[in-house]
Design a protein around this motif. Structure first.
Motif, PDB file in Angstrom:
ATOM      1  N   LEU A  72       0.918  -1.128   0.079  1.00 30.02           N
ATOM      2  CA  LEU A  72      -0.025  -0.010  -0.177  1.00 30.02           C
ATOM      3  C   LEU A  72       0.623   1.378  -0.117  1.00 30.02           C
ATOM      4  O   LEU A  72       1.288   1.653   1.234  1.00 30.02           O
ATOM      5  N   LYS A  73       1.200   1.888  -1.168  1.00 26.16           N
ATOM      6  CA  LYS A  73       2.004   2.939  -1.409  1.00 26.16           C
ATOM      7  C   LYS A  73       1.273   4.213  -1.289  1.00 26.16           C
ATOM      8  O   LYS A  73       0.586   4.398  -2.300  1.00 26.16           O
ATOM      9  N   TRP A  74       1.575   4.926  -0.376  1.00 27.78           N
ATOM     10  CA  TRP A  74       0.705   6.167  -0.272  1.00 27.78           C
ATOM     11  C   TRP A  74      -0.777   6.093  -0.606  1.00 27.78           C
ATOM     12  O   TRP A  74      -1.485   6.854  -1.377  1.00 27.78           O
ATOM     13  N   ILE A  75      -1.461   4.925   0.123  1.00 28.64           N
ATOM     14  CA  ILE A  75      -2.824   4.808  -0.201  1.00 28.64           C
ATOM     15  C   ILE A  75      -3.508   5.296   1.115  1.00 28.64           C
ATOM     16  O   ILE A  75      -4.564   6.109   1.022  1.00 28.64           O
ATOM     17  N   LEU A  76      -3.129   4.784   2.186  1.00 25.38           N
ATOM     18  CA  LEU A  76      -3.703   4.900   3.405  1.00 25.38           C
ATOM     19  C   LEU A  76      -4.196   6.426   3.955  1.00 25.38           C
ATOM     20  O   LEU A  76      -4.993   6.782   4.707  1.00 25.38           O
ATOM     21  N   HIS A  77      -3.139   7.113   3.443  1.00 27.95           N
ATOM     22  CA  HIS A  77      -3.087   8.738   4.009  1.00 27.95           C
ATOM     23  C   HIS A  77      -4.236   9.306   3.419  1.00 27.95           C
ATOM     24  O   HIS A  77      -4.615  10.392   3.771  1.00 27.95           O
ATOM     25  N   ASP A  78      -4.922   8.868   2.228  1.00 27.67           N
ATOM     26  CA  ASP A  78      -5.969   9.460   1.573  1.00 27.67           C
ATOM     27  C   ASP A  78      -7.223   9.353   2.476  1.00 27.67           C
ATOM     28  O   ASP A  78      -8.102   9.817   1.953  1.00 27.67           O
ATOM     29  N   TRP A  79      -7.405   8.176   3.203  1.00 26.69           N
ATOM     30  CA  TRP A  79      -8.676   7.998   3.929  1.00 26.69           C
ATOM     31  C   TRP A  79      -8.701   8.225   5.248  1.00 26.69           C
ATOM     32  O   TRP A  79      -7.788   8.326   6.119  1.00 26.69           O
ATOM     33  N   ASP A  80      -9.980   8.441   5.787  1.00 19.43           N
ATOM     34  CA  ASP A  80     -10.185   8.272   7.120  1.00 19.43           C
ATOM     35  C   ASP A  80      -9.910   7.124   8.125  1.00 19.43           C
ATOM     36  O   ASP A  80      -9.771   6.137   7.374  1.00 19.43           O
ATOM     37  N   ASP A  81      -9.952   7.089   9.368  1.00 18.08           N
ATOM     38  CA  ASP A  81      -9.436   5.969  10.235  1.00 18.08           C
ATOM     39  C   ASP A  81     -10.575   4.774   9.826  1.00 18.08           C
ATOM     40  O   ASP A  81     -10.225   3.471   9.753  1.00 18.08           O
ATOM     41  N   GLU A  82     -11.863   4.871   9.902  1.00 19.53           N
ATOM     42  CA  GLU A  82     -12.758   3.770   9.576  1.00 19.53           C
ATOM     43  C   GLU A  82     -12.919   3.244   8.126  1.00 19.53           C
ATOM     44  O   GLU A  82     -12.388   1.984   8.052  1.00 19.53           O
ATOM     45  N   TYR A 135      -8.016  18.265   0.796  1.00 23.27           N
ATOM     46  CA  TYR A 135      -8.661  17.822  -0.438  1.00 23.27           C
ATOM     47  C   TYR A 135      -9.266  16.470  -0.389  1.00 23.27           C
ATOM     48  O   TYR A 135     -10.007  16.199  -1.308  1.00 23.27           O
ATOM     49  N   LEU A 136      -8.850  15.861   0.676  1.00 20.51           N
ATOM     50  CA  LEU A 136      -9.479  14.404   0.853  1.00 20.51           C
ATOM     51  C   LEU A 136     -10.224  14.224   2.489  1.00 20.51           C
ATOM     52  O   LEU A 136     -10.490  15.233   3.071  1.00 20.51           O
ATOM     53  N   THR A 137     -10.223  13.124   2.894  1.00 18.84           N
ATOM     54  CA  THR A 137     -10.661  12.596   4.067  1.00 18.84           C
ATOM     55  C   THR A 137      -9.902  12.217   4.808  1.00 18.84           C
ATOM     56  O   THR A 137      -9.942  11.719   6.236  1.00 18.84           O
ATOM     57  N   GLY A 138      -8.534  11.870   4.162  1.00 25.18           N
ATOM     58  CA  GLY A 138      -7.416  11.354   5.230  1.00 25.18           C
ATOM     59  C   GLY A 138      -6.602  12.130   5.842  1.00 25.18           C
ATOM     60  O   GLY A 138      -6.952  13.371   6.197  1.00 25.18           O
ATOM     61  N   LYS A 139      -5.434  11.728   6.436  1.00 28.24           N
ATOM     62  CA  LYS A 139      -4.406  12.454   7.233  1.00 28.24           C
ATOM     63  C   LYS A 139      -3.214  11.499   7.422  1.00 28.24           C
ATOM     64  O   LYS A 139      -2.988  10.483   6.959  1.00 28.24           O
ATOM     65  N   GLU A 140      -1.959  12.355   7.727  1.00 24.35           N
ATOM     66  CA  GLU A 140      -0.882  11.774   8.151  1.00 24.35           C
ATOM     67  C   GLU A 140      -1.029  11.170   9.643  1.00 24.35           C
ATOM     68  O   GLU A 140      -1.517  12.001  10.379  1.00 24.35           O
TER      69      GLU A 140
END
Length: 365
Positions: free
Chosen positions: A264-274, A326-331
């Motif tokens: 998962l390269k630079w995928i999960l930071h695009d999304w919220d925790d759920e 821009y999205l729902t994610g975070k670092e």
């Protein structure tokens, strides 16, 4: 002793003036990105690079596609870009604005070259485009509102993915190109300094792997491995695989092919925790007890060996705000990552800060 609002005391007037300059620097910081974008659009990095040796200001001005009546402004643009360390200036006299001062590219400047396969130039052009810049103006409205998932959606009436997937093919292509070039840079470093992360993997699934830039780089080093690229059907439509590379259309929220390891390269930071927990649970279902999930993403507070901590930390914090805008994610911090892994049913993980602002995280069932 200087006072602010009658309650905060500063040790001297110099501290007060420095505080004012600090506010100025951050208020006008957008000029940095706009100046970099302008230099890319004018072709300044490429012109100097093609020249082959440090290039004088007068030579540069003669080559640029500009209104020559405004050529006297180029040294001002270059002066800021030298200060920002995209170029280095070799003075030939004691005059600071000498027209025969010669310019050359720094390592950061080389990443602005259009033909550099690892260039950051497409990302600069993507982020500074008015469509994306507009979203920043709606941050307050998004924070006080209720129904939109991001400031981008407030600004444009569509989510980031809806806009670039269906409405704006020019910027969508620029976004895809920026991700592809980032992948080349990351994989160049990773396969040179930490290739052991892929050792022993017989079958790898690259989730959200696009056109296969990542997997092709891995297969060049591990030709006996087999790889599957999973991405949306419209992304992989028409792409041809090889004897050890297969493209599969699908949704990571629904199903991930079984494998020894999942990337998962630079995928999960695009999304919220759920959403991240949902993705990670699908990953856990797809690997064996001896398998693992390989995540390439930022871990706030972690930095690689030899890195400039201030530059790395600022990049992480700025990217966190990009995700929010821009999205729902975070670092995420290590503590936040650990909670995601626990919630998804994993038992252990290992963080290797080998990629500057990003780390390699290996997660085990």
């Amino acid at each position: 002793m200087a006072k602010l609002n009658g309650d905060m005391e500063l040790s001297n007037n110099g501290e007060l003036l420095e505080a004012q300059a600090q506010v100025w620097n951050h208020t006008f910081s957008f000029i940095h990105s706009m100046s970099i974008s302008c230099a890319i659009d004018l072709g300044i990095p490429d012109i100097i690079h093609r020249h082959g040796t440090p290039m004088s200001l007068s030579q540069l001005v003669d080559t640029l596609p500009i209104n020559k009546a405004k050529s006297h402004c180029i040294h001002r643009l270059m002066r800021l870009l030298v200060h920002s360390k995209f170029f280095v200036k070799h003075d030939t006299s004691d005059k600071p604005d000498d027209e025969e001062a010669r310019y050359w590219l720094t390592p950061a400047g080389h990443l602005l070259l259009r033909n550099n396969p690892m260039a950051v130039a497409p990302l600069v052009q993507f982020i500074t485009d008015p469509v994306n810049a507009k979203a920043g103006h709606y941050m307050r409205e998004w924070l006080v509102g209720e129904h939109h998932e991001s400031a981008f959606e407030v600004a444009h009436g569509k989510t980031f993915w809806e806009h670039f997937g269906n409405c704006d093919s020019r910027l969508g292509n620029l976004f895809n190109e920026s991700m592809s070039r980032d992948t080349r840079l990351v994989m160049y470093v990773l396969l040179k300094d930490y290739k052991q992360v892929f050792e022993g993997v017989g079958l790898l699934v690259d989730v959200g792997g696009g056109v296969g830039t990542t997997t092709k780089a891995i297969l060049d080093v591990f030709p006996a491995m087999k790889c599957i690229v999973l991405d949306l059907p419209q992304v992989v439509a028409g792409l041809e695989g090889t004897h050890n590379l297969t493209f599969v259309g699908g949704d990571m929220f629904d199903n991930i092919p079984r494998s020894d390891a999942i990337l998962l390269k630079w995928i999960l930071h695009d999304w919220d925790d759920e959403s991240c927990v949902r993705i990670l649970k699908k990953c856990k279902e797809a690997i064996s007890e001896r398998g693992k999930v390989i995540i390439i993403d930022a871990v706030l507070g972690h930095k690689g060996k030899g890195d400039n901590n201030k530059i790395i930390q600022e990049a992480q914090l700025l990217f966190d705000m990009v995700m929010m805008t821009y999205l729902t994610g975070k670092e995420r911090s290590e503590r936040e990552w650990a909670k995601l892994f626990t919630d998804a049913g994993f038992t252990k993980y290992k963080i290797s800060p080998v990629l500057g602002a990003r780390s390699v995280i290996e997660v085990y069932p």
